[in-house]
Design an enzyme around this catalytic site. Structure first.
Site, short mmCIF file in Angstrom:
data_model
loop_
_atom_site.label_atom_id
_atom_site.label_comp_id
_atom_site.label_asym_id
_atom_site.label_seq_id
_atom_site.Cartn_x
_atom_site.Cartn_y
_atom_site.Cartn_z
CB VAL A 26 56.08 91.13 45.49
CG1 VAL A 26 55.96 91.56 44.04
CG2 VAL A 26 56.21 89.61 45.60
CB CYS A 27 59.01 96.06 45.20
SG CYS A 27 60.66 95.64 44.61
CB ALA A 28 58.14 98.06 40.65
CG MET A 72 54.89 93.05 40.79
SD MET A 72 54.03 91.46 40.90
CE MET A 72 52.62 91.77 39.82
#
Length: 377
Positions: A72-74, A101
């Site tokens: 998961v990243c931005a 996210m």
């Protein structure tokens, strides 16, 4: 090789079904510390993306090559690249969260709470990425949506699937942590938008007053939405009793905490109202009412089916915010335990008043981060 992606909907199903889930969050540590995926049986490891560019040794001790890993990243780009590094190192079941996210913040997961006595159903929409809860009541071809999020297309797709028409859009109070979709949805479906008048003194648009004593009928008098004036989080906060069984408390009472009274700068003024609502007005209601709040804060508050609810009488036994008999101690507990203000909360309030009209991308950015509507004793 391109790593497989997992959608927010697929991840949400894992969360609400309480499946063991391992997430490798590759955002910067300060972003991670402020806000992360922490619901259900999720284990989260944080290792910033730039630490992994020269090798994945720093996370190898936490990962097994035959287990599923969701990166998961931005926004979904860095997680794809880290996923490729893991794949090249022999990790067999690596997925990148599509949209990161940013997308997780906007996902709504509908959960059926119950069938209603006269027919129809009550649904809770869980916004897992922010802890926001909205509600959908349908009976005999008509529907009401309560505390809608700004992603109105999700509700519109839901009513199309159910073949019902939204007639009523209700906000229990003027929200400060997220942009309401109620007014926009009312425009889209030509429904009636309700707002408590004491929260609407500065709004720039027309609305219908949500007031105690004025029932809102959904369907052929089958379901009555009965407002109960319950100030404290805001001056106008109004709860709803649905079908004589369910108490929608807005941001006044949560499952493991109580509402904060300071998001309009009125903590000292409104803490008395908050106590009056929690310790007197709600006390007069049936202990058997099922509390359905507008937010939750902790993973433990998600029930077995992914819903957030509790019997009112049980909360008076278990919720620490309802255990403080001394008024001075209660006031101290509330004012001493205020969490940080929600991100962009003033601009969010002004947007919900109609005084600001940011574009869609700015609206998304304004909402990034956790909800902070609760006081934890």
């Amino acid at each position: 090789m391109t790593v497989k992606t997992i959608t927010t909907g697929e991840l949400a199903k894992k969360v609400v079904n309480h499946e063991e889930t391992l997430i490798l969050d590759v955002r910067n540590t300060d972003e991670f510390d402020d806000w992360k995926i922490e619901v259900g049986k999720v284990k989260v490891i944080n290792e910033p993306y730039f630490n992994l560019l020269d090798g994945i040794e720093s996370v190898e001790g936490d990962l097994q090559k035959d287990q599923e890993v969701i990166v998961v990243c931005a926004k979904g780009g860095s997680s794809q690249m880290v996923g490729e590094l893991l794949d090249e190192a022999g990790y067999s079941y690596v997925y990148s969260l599509e949209g990161g996210m940013k997308a997780w913040s906007e996902h709504l997961e509908p959960t059926k709470v119950a069938g209603l006595k006269g027919g129809g159903s009550l649904y809770q929409f869980v916004r897992l990425g922010k802890g926001c809860l909205s509600y959908f009541v349908e009976s005999e071809g008509e529907a009401a949506v309560i505390d809608a999020n700004r992603m109105t297309d999700i509700y519109e797709a839901f009513v199309e699937e159910k073949d019902v028409q939204i007639k009523h859009l209700i906000d229990t109070h003027l929200h400060a942590d997220h942009i309401s979709g109620g007014r926009q949805l009312a425009e889209n479906v030509k429904g009636t938008y309700y707002l408590p008048p004491k929260d609407a003194t500065d709004v720039t648009f027309d609305y219908t007053a949500l007031q105690e004593g004025n029932d809102i009928v959904v369907g052929n008098t089958t379901v009555q939405v009965q407002p109960i004036y319950s100030p404290g989080h805001t001056l106008g906060s109004t709860s709803l009793i649905i079908d004589d069984q369910y108490l929608l408390t807005g941001d006044i009472l949560f499952i493991e905490s109580i509402g904060r009274p300071d998001l309009a700068g009125k903590a000292e003024d409104w803490v008395g109202d908050l106590r009056e609502t929690l310790y007197k007005r709600y006390k007069e209601l049936s202990n058997d009412l099922v509390v359905l709040p507008a937010h939750y804060s902790f993973a433990e508050e998600l029930g077995k089916s992914g819903e957030v609810s509790a019997r009112l009488g049980d909360l008076y036994q278990k919720n620490s915010g309802l255990q403080v008999d001394d008024e001075g101690e209660f006031r101290k507990m509330v004012t001493d335990n205020l969490p940080p203000q929600p991100n962009a909360y003033e601009k969010i309030r002004h947007t919900n008043m109609g005084k600001a009209n940011p574009d869609e991308e700015e609206r998304r950015e304004m909402e990034i981060g956790p909800n902070r509507c609760a006081v934890h004793g």
